[in-house]
Write a protein that holds these residues in place. Structure first.
Motif, PDB file in Angstrom:
ATOM      1  N   SER A 180      27.499  20.864  -8.819  1.00 37.47           N
ATOM      2  CA  SER A 180      26.101  20.848  -9.256  1.00 37.47           C
ATOM      3  C   SER A 180      25.170  20.594  -8.081  1.00 37.47           C
ATOM      4  O   SER A 180      24.152  19.948  -8.205  1.00 37.47           O
ATOM      5  CB  SER A 180      25.909  19.772 -10.327  1.00 37.47           C
ATOM      6  N   TRP A 192      17.438  21.308  -9.165  1.00 42.99           N
ATOM      7  CA  TRP A 192      18.481  20.290  -9.134  1.00 42.99           C
ATOM      8  C   TRP A 192      17.897  18.931  -9.481  1.00 42.99           C
ATOM      9  O   TRP A 192      16.799  18.577  -9.022  1.00 42.99           O
ATOM     10  CB  TRP A 192      19.091  20.281  -7.731  1.00 42.99           C
ATOM     11  N   THR A 224      27.182  21.170 -13.885  1.00 44.59           N
ATOM     12  CA  THR A 224      26.867  19.775 -14.133  1.00 44.59           C
ATOM     13  C   THR A 224      28.041  18.914 -13.696  1.00 44.59           C
ATOM     14  O   THR A 224      29.192  19.355 -13.704  1.00 44.59           O
ATOM     15  CB  THR A 224      26.533  19.548 -15.624  1.00 44.59           C
ATOM     16  N   ASN A 240      22.901  17.613 -11.783  1.00 46.35           N
ATOM     17  CA  ASN A 240      22.770  18.794 -12.636  1.00 46.35           C
ATOM     18  C   ASN A 240      21.993  19.889 -11.929  1.00 46.35           C
ATOM     19  O   ASN A 240      20.971  19.628 -11.302  1.00 46.35           O
ATOM     20  CB  ASN A 240      22.025  18.433 -13.928  1.00 46.35           C
TER      21      ASN A 240
END
Lengths: 181, 168
Positions: free
Chosen positions: B90, B99, B128, B122
């Motif tokens: 992620s 992000w 994620t 994330n």
């Protein structure tokens, strides 16, 4: 955040109240720090009903045992918990018949967790908890997301965390916070 | 009885330009119980990012992560590293605001135990990630550095906000 406080001030002035709305939205309720000899259960009782949600933040010192850590509510066990977990080599999912918030194994050392208990004062809905928890020990460890279900519409006035096969060692710290809605 | 508001903003850093490789929060007060950093932004070259405490490297960092990339879930770990690997699947990308991450530094000022950090990272276009990270040091954390690596730099407008949470 500064912008939240500014908005509260503006809101208070526009309403004619002459005073800003409250900014104390996340408050510390109680804390347990474990002393020498450890303890088997950590309980928070007489939880005030003045918040919208609760958050429990915990650090558990190196425990070196296989144990599940379960939450109980008003003296009763939670009904179910689902887990999505990574153990360093694979992702897996499990179902528990109690509100487990972490499953520790001998080689996973200390761990930490953050648990949210939503709408805990509601008397019209069952309750949900969600947890991010994990422990790493430089070559061993596990991290996971737990979702727990409490099949009760009673307001939650107490909660306890109990290891099923060990205790909370010295230097562990569990803190309860309230979030206003 | 509740002890009053305790989710306290300590400092915010907003990256200006594209030449900042490291954002550091230093001289952190030891008066809180936990620290939280909330981050949002981008990076100049798609890559993982890192965290280091007190300017200390060596081999004291390790971690275990759980990741999803939109088609599969996976888990992995790193050991004896010179810093925390924060993202894996992620990581930030060059798309602004793509992000977000929340770093939870638990019991950071305790001078008896090692330090555990939980990170949720994330990126809607990438994946994620949830990770637990260990700094095998009993030193209290007094500075936190959020680092890019190689030729990558934090993107213009990337923000990091440090909060302190104090238990009763």
């Amino acid at each position: 955040m500064w912008w939240a406080r500014l908005l509260n001030v503006i809101s208070g002035l526009l309403s004619g109240a002459g005073a800003p709305a409250s900014t104390t939205s996340y408050e510390s309720i109680a804390t347990t720090t474990v002393g020498a000899g450890g303890t088997t259960t950590i309980t928070f009782s007489s939880i005030p009903s003045t918040f919208k949600h609760l958050q429990i933040r915990g650090f558990v010192a190196d425990n070196a045992t296989n144990s599940n850590f379960e939450m109980t509510f008003n003296g009763s066990a939670g009904t179910k918990a689902h887990r999505l977990m990574g153990d360093g080599s694979a992702a897996s999912s499990d179902l528990y018949n109690s509100a487990v918030i972490y499953a520790q194994r001998t080689d996973t050392g200390q761990f930490a967790f953050v648990t949210d208990l939503l709408d805990y004062t509601s008397t019209s809905i069952n309750k949900t908890i969600r947890t991010l928890a994990g422990g790493d020990n430089n070559g061993a460890g596990r991290v996971g997301l737990w979702s727990g279900f409490i099949n009760s519409t009673s307001a939650i006035t107490s909660l306890a965390i109990t290891p099923t096969a060990s205790n909370f060692p010295q230097y562990s710290k569990i803190a309860l916070y309230g979030i206003k809605g | 009885m509740a002890a009053g508001s305790t989710y306290t903003p300590i400092a915010t850093s907003t990256v200006s330009g594209t030449s900042t490789a490291t954002v550091t929060f230093s001289s952190i007060s030891g008066s809180y119980t936990d620290l939280i950093i909330v981050a949002n932004g981008s990076i100049t070259v798609n890559d993982d990012t890192y965290v280091q405490f007190n300017g200390s490297g060596g081999t004291a960092y390790s971690g275990t992560y759980l990741a999803g990339n939109g088609s599969a879930a996976s888990s992995g770990r790193y050991t004896s590293n010179d810093r925390i690997v924060a993202d894996y699947t992620s990581y930030p990308t060059t798309t602004g605001g793509s992000w977000t991450a929340i770093y939870q530094f638990m019991n950071y000022s305790n001078a008896t135990t090692y330090k555990t950090c939980l990170i949720r990272s994330n990126n809607a276009g990438i994946g994620t990630n949830a990770g637990v990270h260990l700094w095998s040091s009993t030193a209290a954390i007094t500075s936190i550095a959020l680092q890019c690596t190689g030729s990558s730099k934090w993107g213009n407008g990337t923000t990091f906000t440090l909060y302190g949470i104090q238990a009763a």
